[in-house]
Write an enzyme that holds these catalytic residues in place. Structure first.
Site, PDB file in Angstrom:
ATOM      1  N   ASP A 163       0.827  -1.213   0.000  1.00  0.00           N
ATOM      2  CA  ASP A 163       0.000   0.000   0.000  1.00  0.00           C
ATOM      3  C   ASP A 163       0.859   1.261   0.000  1.00  0.00           C
ATOM      4  OD1 ASP A 163      -2.452  -1.158  -0.137  1.00  0.00           O
ATOM      5  OD2 ASP A 163      -3.040  -0.795   1.941  1.00  0.00           O
ATOM      6  N   ASP A 316      -7.145  -6.666  14.182  1.00  0.00           N
ATOM      7  CA  ASP A 316      -6.748  -7.991  14.661  1.00  0.00           C
ATOM      8  C   ASP A 316      -7.586  -8.422  15.867  1.00  0.00           C
ATOM      9  OD1 ASP A 316      -5.683  -5.995  16.233  1.00  0.00           O
ATOM     10  OD2 ASP A 316      -3.602  -6.488  15.806  1.00  0.00           O
TER      11      ASP A 316
END
Length: 565
Positions: A163, A316
Site C-alpha cells: 500500500d 486484529d
C-alpha cells in the site's frame, strides 16, 4: 545671622531659603508617604490573609477533602479489582506450568513428514500475507524470511500487499518480489488504488484473489517480522489435527530490545502480555487477542466471522472477538518465536500506543452489546470477554494508573487530612511489578522500579486515547503506521557526516517537546517540594523520580534520537 536665618527657614518658611533645604523636605515627605503606603499594604495583606484563611479552610474541609477522599476510595476499589485480576492471571499461568497445560499436551500434534512416494500433497496450501506501507528499511526482512520458509514450494504462496504511496519504494518492493520469483518462489505482488481500510482493507482485498481459494490457512507477518524456516512445520500441525482451532499465535522476540531504555521498557510490557495474559488465556479460556502478526488463521474461521473489518484501528482484535463468539479456539505457542522490531523512537512508540489504547476502547463500545446477546458461547466466555479482557485490562488498568499515581496521590501530599494506606497503594505496586518482571523478563529485574515510573508516564497518553475511543472522538480511527528503523542508524553512521542546518535541527527539537507532560512534571515537583516542608508523609520519595521521568518524556529524550539530515 546664620542661626537666625535657619530659624526663620524652619519656622516661617522664608522664600529666600536655599534650594537644597526644599529638596530635603520633599524627600522626607516622600519617605513618610511610602511608609504609610507600606503599612497599609502590609495591614491589608494581613487582613486579606485573615479573611481568606478561614474561607480556604471551609472550602477545603467541606468540598476539596471529601472529593479527594471519594477519588481515593474509588481508586482503592479499582486497585483491588486489578489486584484480583492479577492474581487470576498469575493463577492461570501457574496452572499451565504446574499441570503442563502446554499446547502439545492439550492438543494433538504430529510433525510434518516429507513423503517421497506421494510427494507433497499431504501438505496443505498456505497463504503468507505481508502487508507493507512505505517501510523501506525493513521490507526485505519479511519477504526474505517468508520466501525461506521450510515448506514445499508448490504448497504455499507469498503475497506481498503493498500500500506504499512512495513510488520509489513501490518499485524497490516490486523488484524484490521479482528477484524471489526468479528463484522459483510462488510470490505475488499486489497493489491497490486506494488505502481504504488501511491494513484490514489490504488483508481483506488479498483474500479475494482466485489463487487464494486453494489455500486453507493464512500466515500474517508485518514488514519487520522474521519467522524461522521451520515456523510453518511447527505451527500448522495444530490446525491440521484439531479442527476446533481457528488461530495459532507465536510469541514475539525483539531483535532490538537492547537498543535503548525505551525498547527495554517495551520488552518488559510485552513479555508480561505474552507469558501471563495470552498463555494463561490460551490454556484455560482458549481465547486471547490476535497480535496482528506472527500468527496463522484458518481461512474458514476468518470467513465464518465475517472477514476483516476496518471499523476500528485494531482489526486484529476485532476479528479475534468475532471469531471467539463463533466458538473457535485460539492457541498461544510460547515455544515458537518470531523475531520482530520494537519502535525505538518516542514519537513512533506514542503513535503505536495511541492506536493500541484507542482501538480496544472503541471496539468495546461497538461490541459489548453484541457479546452480551451472543448465544453461541457460554456465559462464562462472555463474562471473560466483557469483564476480564475488555473492562479490567483495557479500561480500568489504564484509567487507574494515571488518576491514582499522577493525580490523586500528589494531591493527597497537599492535604494530609486524606490518609492513604501506603502498603497497598505504593509498596504493593512495586512488589507486583517486581514479581511480573521475574516471571516474564527475569533479565530486567533491576529495571522493575523504572518500569513502573515509565508506565505511569504512558498511562497519561493511553488514557487520552482511551477516552477518544470510548467517545469515538475525531482521532478514533486515526491510523499511523509504526515507524521501524531496521538498519537506518547503522547506515546513518556509515554515511558521510553532514552539517545540518540550524533551523531544521531547531524544528526537530520543537517537535519533541510535549507541553502536557512537562506541565505534569512541574505539578509533581511542586507537590514533592510541598511535601518536604509541610507534608507529614514522605511521598516526595516517589514524586521527585516520577517528575524526572515526566520531564525526560516532555523533552522527548526517551528512545533513539535520529540524527538530523
Amino acid at each position: 545671622m546664620e542661626r537666625g536665618e535657619w530659624s526663620i527657614v524652619m519656622e516661617g518658611g522664608n522664600k529666600s531659603i536655599p534650594c537644597f533645604l526644599i529638596f530635603c523636605k520633599e524627600k522626607m515627605d516622600l519617605v513618610s508617604a511610602k511608609s504609610v503606603v507600606m503599612e497599609w499594604v502590609v495591614g491589608s495583606t494581613a487582613d486579606i490573609a485573615g479573611k481568606i484563611g478561614p474561607v480556604w479552610e471551609i472550602v477545603k474541609g467541606f468540598f476539596l477533602v471529601p472529593v479527594l477522599r471519594f477519588a481515593l476510595y474509588t481508586c482503592l476499589v479499582l486497585s483491588f479489582l486489578l489486584f484480583v485480576e492479577w492474581v487470576h492471571m498469575m493463577f492461570l499461568a501457574a496452572l499451565a506450568k504446574i499441570f503442563r497445560k502446554r499446547p502439545g499436551k492439550r492438543y494433538k500434534w504430529e510433525p510434518m513428514k516429507d513423503d517421497l512416494e506421494n510427494g507433497c500433497l499431504h501438505f496443505p496450501m498456505v497463504l503468507v500475507q505481508i502487508p507493507i506501507y512505505n517501510e523501506i528499511e525493513v521490507y526485505k526482512i519479511s519477504i526474505g524470511a517468508a520466501c525461506n520458509l521450510s515448506w514445499p514450494a508448490d504448497r504455499f504462496v507469498v503475497q506481498v500487499l503493498d500500500d506504499s504511496t512512495d513510488l520509489v519504494i513501490k518499485e524497490k518492493i516490486e523488484k524484490e518480489c521479482m528477484k524471489w520469483a526468479n528463484e522459483g518462489i510462488n510470490i505475488r505482488y499486489q497493489i491497490r488504488e486506494t488505502r481504504v481500510g488501511y491494513k484490514a482493507g489490504a488483508l481483506k482485498e488479498g483474500l479475494k484473489h482466485d489463487y487464494v481459494k486453494e489455500c486453507e490457512y493464512v500466515a500474517i507477518f508485518d514488514a519487520d517480522f522474521q519467522p524461522e524456516p521451520d515456523f510453518l512445520r511447527r505451527a500448522i500441525p495444530f490446525l491440521i489435527h484439531n479442527p476446533e482451532i481457528g488461530l495459532v499465535q507465536a510469541r514475539w522476540r525483539f531483535v532490538n530490545a537492547d537498543e535503548c531504555f525505551l525498547t527495554r521498557m517495551q520488552e518488559m510490557s510485552l513479555d508480561y502480555q505474552f507469558v501471563i495474559e495470552q498463555e494463561g488465556g490460551s490454556s484455560i479460556h482458549s481465547f486471547f487477542s490476535f497480535n496482528g502478526s506472527g500468527g496463522i488463521w484458518r481461512i474458514a474461521t476468518i470467513d465464518g466471522a465475517g472477514g476483516w473489518n476496518d471499523r476500528t484501528t485494531v482489526e486484529d482484535m476485532d476479528l479475534a472477538v468475532r471469531a471467539g463468539l463463533k466458538g473457535w479456539k485460539f492457541v498461544f505457542l510460547g515455544d515458537i518465536e518470531v523475531k520482530s522490531e520494537l519502535p525505538s523512537t518516542f514519537k513512533a512508540f506514542r503513535s503505536q500506543q495511541h492506536r493500541w489504547s484507542c482501538g480496544p476502547a472503541n471496539l468495546f463500545r461497538k461490541t459489548v452489546t453484541e457479546i452480551a446477546k451472543n448465544k453461541e458461547v457460554s456465559i462464562r466466555t462472555k463474562f471473560y470477554m466483557i469483564y476480564h479482557f475488555f473492562f479490567i485490562r483495557k479500561i480500568v488498568g489504564t484509567m487507574f494508573t494515571f488518576f491514582f499515581y499522577c493525580m490523586v496521590l500528589p494531591l493527597v501530599s497537599l492535604m494530609p487530612e486524606v490518609d492513604v494506606p501506603k502498603w497497598g497503594a505504593i509498596v504493593a505496586t512495586f512488589i507486583i511489578a517486581t514479581i511480573n518482571t521475574i516471571v516474564a523478563t527475569p533479565r530486567s529485574i533491576h529495571l522493575a522500579v523504572p518500569w513502573v515510573l515509565f508506565e505511569n508516564i504512558m498511562s497519561f497518553h493511553k488514557m487520552k486515547a482511551l477516552f477518544v475511543g470510548l467517545f469515538e472522538a475525531k482521532r478514533a480511527n486515526e491510523w499511523v503506521v509504526t515507524e521501524k528503523l531496521g538498519d537506518a542508524l547503522k547506515n546513518k553512521s556509515n554515511a558521510e557526516p553532514t552539517t545540518p542546518k540550524q533551523p531544521r535541527r531547531l524544528n526537530r527539537f520543537r517537535e519533541r517537546i510535549l507541553p502536557q507532560e512537562l506541565t505534569i512534571a512541574v505539578f509533581l515537583f511542586a507537590c514533592g517540594c510541598y511535601g518536604i516542608f509541610y507534608g507529614p508523609d514522605h511521598y516526595y520519595i516517589y514524586l521527585f523520580p516520577q517528575a524526572i521521568f515526566f520531564t525526560i518524556a516532555g523533552f522527548g529524550l526517551f528512545g533513539t534520537i535520529l540524527p538530523s539530515s
